[in-house]
Design an enzyme around this catalytic site. Structure first.
Site, mmCIF file in Angstrom:
data_model
loop_
_atom_site.group_PDB
_atom_site.id
_atom_site.type_symbol
_atom_site.label_atom_id
_atom_site.label_comp_id
_atom_site.label_asym_id
_atom_site.label_seq_id
_atom_site.Cartn_x
_atom_site.Cartn_y
_atom_site.Cartn_z
ATOM 1 N N ASN A 237 0.877 -1.169 0.000
ATOM 2 C CA ASN A 237 0.000 0.000 0.000
ATOM 3 C C ASN A 237 0.912 1.216 0.000
ATOM 4 O O ASN A 237 1.489 1.560 1.036
ATOM 5 C CB ASN A 237 -0.907 -0.016 1.239
ATOM 6 C CG ASN A 237 -1.728 1.259 1.366
ATOM 7 O OD1 ASN A 237 -1.757 2.076 0.441
ATOM 8 N ND2 ASN A 237 -2.396 1.429 2.502
ATOM 9 N N TRP A 238 1.029 1.835 -1.164
ATOM 10 C CA TRP A 238 1.976 2.956 -1.287
ATOM 11 C C TRP A 238 1.458 4.214 -0.601
ATOM 12 O O TRP A 238 2.191 5.179 -0.440
ATOM 13 C CB TRP A 238 2.220 3.262 -2.772
ATOM 14 C CG TRP A 238 3.051 2.242 -3.506
ATOM 15 C CD1 TRP A 238 3.436 1.000 -3.055
ATOM 16 C CD2 TRP A 238 3.607 2.387 -4.823
ATOM 17 N NE1 TRP A 238 4.193 0.375 -4.023
ATOM 18 C CE2 TRP A 238 4.319 1.198 -5.110
ATOM 19 C CE3 TRP A 238 3.569 3.397 -5.786
ATOM 20 C CZ2 TRP A 238 4.984 1.004 -6.325
ATOM 21 C CZ3 TRP A 238 4.237 3.200 -6.990
ATOM 22 C CH2 TRP A 238 4.941 2.009 -7.254
ATOM 23 N N LYS A 239 0.173 4.243 -0.254
ATOM 24 C CA LYS A 239 -0.443 5.444 0.323
ATOM 25 C C LYS A 239 -0.190 6.632 -0.617
ATOM 26 O O LYS A 239 -0.072 6.427 -1.824
ATOM 27 C CB LYS A 239 0.048 5.669 1.755
ATOM 28 C CG LYS A 239 -0.104 4.370 2.582
ATOM 29 C CD LYS A 239 0.049 4.543 4.055
ATOM 30 C CE LYS A 239 -0.123 3.179 4.734
ATOM 31 N NZ LYS A 239 -0.102 3.251 6.186
ATOM 32 N N HIS B 269 -9.531 1.406 4.904
ATOM 33 C CA HIS B 269 -8.244 1.595 5.592
ATOM 34 C C HIS B 269 -8.461 2.540 6.775
ATOM 35 O O HIS B 269 -9.253 3.488 6.686
ATOM 36 C CB HIS B 269 -7.195 2.170 4.632
ATOM 37 C CG HIS B 269 -5.816 2.079 5.196
ATOM 38 N ND1 HIS B 269 -5.356 2.979 6.130
ATOM 39 C CD2 HIS B 269 -4.828 1.171 5.016
ATOM 40 C CE1 HIS B 269 -4.129 2.620 6.496
ATOM 41 N NE2 HIS B 269 -3.777 1.532 5.829
ATOM 42 N N GLY C 156 2.926 -1.125 4.236
ATOM 43 C CA GLY C 156 2.999 0.310 3.960
ATOM 44 C C GLY C 156 4.427 0.730 3.670
ATOM 45 O O GLY C 156 4.943 0.563 2.570
ATOM 46 N N GLY C 157 5.101 1.268 4.684
ATOM 47 C CA GLY C 157 6.443 1.838 4.513
ATOM 48 C C GLY C 157 7.416 0.915 3.780
ATOM 49 O O GLY C 157 8.151 1.361 2.889
ATOM 50 N N GLY D 296 2.607 2.268 10.782
ATOM 51 C CA GLY D 296 3.597 3.325 10.650
ATOM 52 C C GLY D 296 4.302 3.679 11.943
ATOM 53 O O GLY D 296 4.970 4.705 12.028
ATOM 54 N N SER E 22 3.373 -2.211 10.275
ATOM 55 C CA SER E 22 4.814 -2.322 10.511
ATOM 56 C C SER E 22 5.374 -3.699 10.158
ATOM 57 O O SER E 22 6.320 -4.158 10.795
ATOM 58 C CB SER E 22 5.165 -1.929 11.954
ATOM 59 O OG SER E 22 4.831 -0.560 12.167
ATOM 60 N N GLU F 2 -6.799 4.895 7.856
ATOM 61 C CA GLU F 2 -6.541 6.315 7.552
ATOM 62 C C GLU F 2 -7.770 6.954 6.913
ATOM 63 O O GLU F 2 -8.024 8.152 7.100
ATOM 64 C CB GLU F 2 -5.291 6.429 6.660
ATOM 65 C CG GLU F 2 -4.033 6.132 7.476
ATOM 66 C CD GLU F 2 -2.872 5.527 6.705
ATOM 67 O OE1 GLU F 2 -2.872 5.571 5.455
ATOM 68 O OE2 GLU F 2 -1.960 4.991 7.362
ATOM 69 N N GLU G 197 -5.492 -4.804 10.450
ATOM 70 C CA GLU G 197 -4.464 -3.773 10.636
ATOM 71 C C GLU G 197 -4.729 -3.041 11.948
ATOM 72 O O GLU G 197 -5.521 -2.084 11.986
ATOM 73 C CB GLU G 197 -4.520 -2.759 9.486
ATOM 74 C CG GLU G 197 -4.170 -3.335 8.135
ATOM 75 C CD GLU G 197 -3.535 -2.283 7.212
ATOM 76 O OE1 GLU G 197 -2.515 -2.594 6.601
ATOM 77 O OE2 GLU G 197 -4.048 -1.143 7.147
HETATM 78 P P1 13P Z 1 3.045 0.378 7.659
HETATM 79 O O1 13P Z 1 3.559 -0.932 7.059
HETATM 80 O O2 13P Z 1 3.811 1.560 7.193
HETATM 81 O O3 13P Z 1 2.911 0.274 9.138
HETATM 82 O O4 13P Z 1 1.578 0.579 7.072
HETATM 83 C C1 13P Z 1 0.673 -0.472 7.128
HETATM 84 C C2 13P Z 1 -0.545 -0.109 6.366
HETATM 85 O O5 13P Z 1 -1.268 0.794 6.752
HETATM 86 C C3 13P Z 1 -0.829 -0.857 5.148
HETATM 87 O O6 13P Z 1 -2.100 -0.573 4.671
#
Ligand code: 13P
Length: 251
Positions: free
Chosen positions: A8-10, A98, A234-235, A175, A213, A100, A169
């Site tokens: 997930n590149w956000k 998600h 994510g990251g 994050g 994470s 967010e 999640e």
């Molecule tokens: P991180 O891997 O950066 O914690 O993000 C997870 C995420 O929100 C994937 O959708």
């Protein structure tokens, strides 16, 4: 079950950076992959992904996903992107719900369920995210929260629920560098599997993936849990070497 590793590149990327990242993925992916790999990228770059995938045979092994989808099918909904539009660009997956989006855009359980319904209607697999906040975990409400979030999606989608991917999640792990321990994650995945089993005889084939994470160092132990069928990254999805390590941990 084949595991799914989805990035997930956000809201990250640019034409130049995407080309570097996707080329590095294409050249680093094992030729015979035993897991599924997807990248959920910002919508403006779908055409770039399509063009690169045509030119780079190894990228054909990577599925395209979106990070959201509208709960409406078409019309006067400024700023929205419909499931049919995602389908036009070859999206195989759409993340819905998600945390967010739940937190920053006020998305409710019912809205998330309607988004999943829109995706399913055009043959896109929704990756439905559920997860508790730190305050909810500390108040002992984890099970109640994730079950409520999943119940709305089951209610709206009936027997099609077996076609979703579910992502657990925990909000406090996103994050933050804090990961749920493999045992903590497995416990919630088992609760979700049992809830699915009460709704469909095909619960065993629903992928329940973990996000929060996940990285090259912790992926293998998380992915070794019986009900953890992949990862939503994510990251670590923004660094080719890290993402590829997670892919090999899942293979
Ligand atoms: P991180 O891997 O950066 O914690 O993000 C997870 C995420 O929100 C994937 O959708």
């Amino acid at each position: 079950m084949t595991k799914l590793i989805a990035g997930n590149w956000k809201m990250n990327g640019s034409l130049a950076a995407n080309e570097v990242l996707l080329s590095a993925l294409a050249s680093g992916l094992p030729q015979a992959m035993s897991c599924e790999v997807a990248v959920c990228i910002p919508a403006p770059y779908f055409a770039q992904f399509q063009a690169l995938a045509l030119a780079t045979p190894a990228l054909a092994l990577v599925a395209l996903g979106s990070q959201d989808v509208s709960n409406q099918s078409a019309g006067a909904f400024t700023g929205e992107v419909s499931a049919a539009m995602l389908k036009d660009f070859g999206c195989r997956y759409a993340i819905v719900g998600h945390s967010e989006r739940r937190q920053c855009h006020g998305e409710t359980d019912a809205l998330v369920a309607a988004k999943a319904q829109q995706a399913l209607a055009v043959g896109i697999t929704p990756i439905v995210c559920v997860g508790e906040t730190l305050a909810e975990r500390e108040a002992g409400q984890t099970t109640e929260v994730v079950k409520r979030q999943l119940a709305a999606v089951i209610h709206a989608n009936g027997h099609c629920i077996s076609e979703i991917v579910l992502a657990y999640e925990p909000v406090w792990a996103i994050g933050t560098g804090k990961t749920a321990s493999p045992e903590e994650a497995q416990a919630v995945h088992a609760v979700l599997r049992a809830q699915l089993a009460a709704a469909t005889e095909h619960a065993g084939r629903v992928k329940i993936i973990y996000g929060g994470s996940m990285n090259a160092a912790n992926a293998a132990t998380l992915l070794a849990q019986p009900d953890i069928d992949g990862g939503l990254i994510g990251g670590a999805a923004l660094k080719a070497a890290d993402f590829l390590s997670i892919v090999s941990a899942a293979s």
